[in-house]
Design a protein around this motif. Structure first.
Motif, mmCIF file in Angstrom:
data_model
loop_
_atom_site.group_PDB
_atom_site.id
_atom_site.type_symbol
_atom_site.label_atom_id
_atom_site.label_comp_id
_atom_site.label_asym_id
_atom_site.label_seq_id
_atom_site.Cartn_x
_atom_site.Cartn_y
_atom_site.Cartn_z
ATOM 1 N N ARG A 13 0.863 -1.176 0.331
ATOM 2 C CA ARG A 13 0.481 -0.058 -0.208
ATOM 3 C C ARG A 13 0.596 1.581 0.433
ATOM 4 O O ARG A 13 0.737 2.220 -0.032
ATOM 5 N N ALA A 14 2.355 1.295 1.292
ATOM 6 C CA ALA A 14 3.016 2.144 1.341
ATOM 7 C C ALA A 14 3.346 2.919 -0.589
ATOM 8 O O ALA A 14 3.912 3.806 -0.674
ATOM 9 N N LEU A 15 3.651 1.206 -1.324
ATOM 10 C CA LEU A 15 4.744 1.371 -1.881
ATOM 11 C C LEU A 15 3.448 2.088 -2.884
ATOM 12 O O LEU A 15 4.151 3.186 -4.076
ATOM 13 N N ARG A 23 6.740 -2.266 -7.820
ATOM 14 C CA ARG A 23 7.178 -2.894 -7.164
ATOM 15 C C ARG A 23 5.667 -3.432 -5.754
ATOM 16 O O ARG A 23 6.063 -4.423 -5.126
ATOM 17 N N ALA A 24 4.672 -2.233 -5.779
ATOM 18 C CA ALA A 24 3.736 -2.361 -4.842
ATOM 19 C C ALA A 24 3.149 -3.931 -5.661
ATOM 20 O O ALA A 24 2.490 -4.302 -4.365
ATOM 21 N N GLY A 29 1.443 -9.212 -4.644
ATOM 22 C CA GLY A 29 1.524 -10.498 -5.013
ATOM 23 C C GLY A 29 1.748 -11.725 -3.974
ATOM 24 O O GLY A 29 1.377 -12.727 -3.873
ATOM 25 N N ARG A 30 2.850 -10.905 -4.237
ATOM 26 C CA ARG A 30 3.254 -12.499 -2.870
ATOM 27 C C ARG A 30 2.532 -12.502 -1.479
ATOM 28 O O ARG A 30 2.546 -13.464 -1.560
ATOM 29 N N ALA A 31 2.521 -11.673 -0.993
ATOM 30 C CA ALA A 31 1.335 -11.665 0.023
ATOM 31 C C ALA A 31 0.127 -12.740 -0.248
ATOM 32 O O ALA A 31 -0.245 -13.207 0.491
ATOM 33 N N GLU A 50 -6.064 -4.987 -3.335
ATOM 34 C CA GLU A 50 -4.757 -3.924 -2.929
ATOM 35 C C GLU A 50 -4.891 -4.166 -4.808
ATOM 36 O O GLU A 50 -4.258 -2.933 -4.954
ATOM 37 N N LEU A 51 -4.409 -5.259 -5.142
ATOM 38 C CA LEU A 51 -3.587 -5.840 -6.186
ATOM 39 C C LEU A 51 -4.838 -4.970 -7.328
ATOM 40 O O LEU A 51 -4.334 -4.159 -8.494
#
Length: 138
Positions: A13-15, A23-24, A29-31, A50-51
């Motif tokens: 979210r910060a990114l 990068r976000a 995606g990893r999470a 978020e994605l």
């Protein structure tokens, strides 16, 4: 591991807010993948949301297939399975609510949870899965 992935979502979210969408998306995606591996479906859905806000999508897993006990519906609670059976028969949400003495919102919640657990997106997919499960049980 879940706490680390929650932190990864916050990082994503910060990114995104700092205009670093690539990068976000990578962090989110990893999470999402790790939440899915832990069966943390609600947290996975949050990361996927978020994605989508970034205009990205994760590749969905294939539709559920029968597991060890022979039933793809084994992941569902008894009430979710009951609702799934009624959906497969073509019963509408108001009809399901009346038949099971539930509120319409509760029926919607059971259907949403069923879709998430089984990685489905439509009532038709659910009906087909229920039919296949019945055939496998015969």
């Amino acid at each position: 591991m879940i706490e680390a992935e929650k932190a990864r979502v916050l990082l994503g979210r910060a990114l995104a807010m700092s205009r670093q969408p690539d990068r976000a998306a990578r962090e989110l995606g990893r999470a999402a993948s790790r939440f899915e591996a832990c069966s943390a479906h609600g947290l996975r859905a949050d990361a996927d949301h978020e994605l989508r806000r970034l205009g990205r999508r994760r590749t969905r897993r294939p539709t559920a297939t029968p597991d060890g006990d022979g039933s793809a519906l084994a992941a569902l609670s008894a009430r979710e399975r009951e609702v799934a059976e009624l959906v497969a028969r073509g019963t509408t949400n108001p009809q399901i609510a009346a038949e099971l003495f539930l509120s319409g919102k509760t029926v919607e919640t059971h259907i949403r949870n069923t879709f998430q657990k089984l990685h489905l997106t439509s009532r038709l997919e659910l009906a087909r899965l229920v039919d296949r499960t019945h055939e496998a049980e015969r």
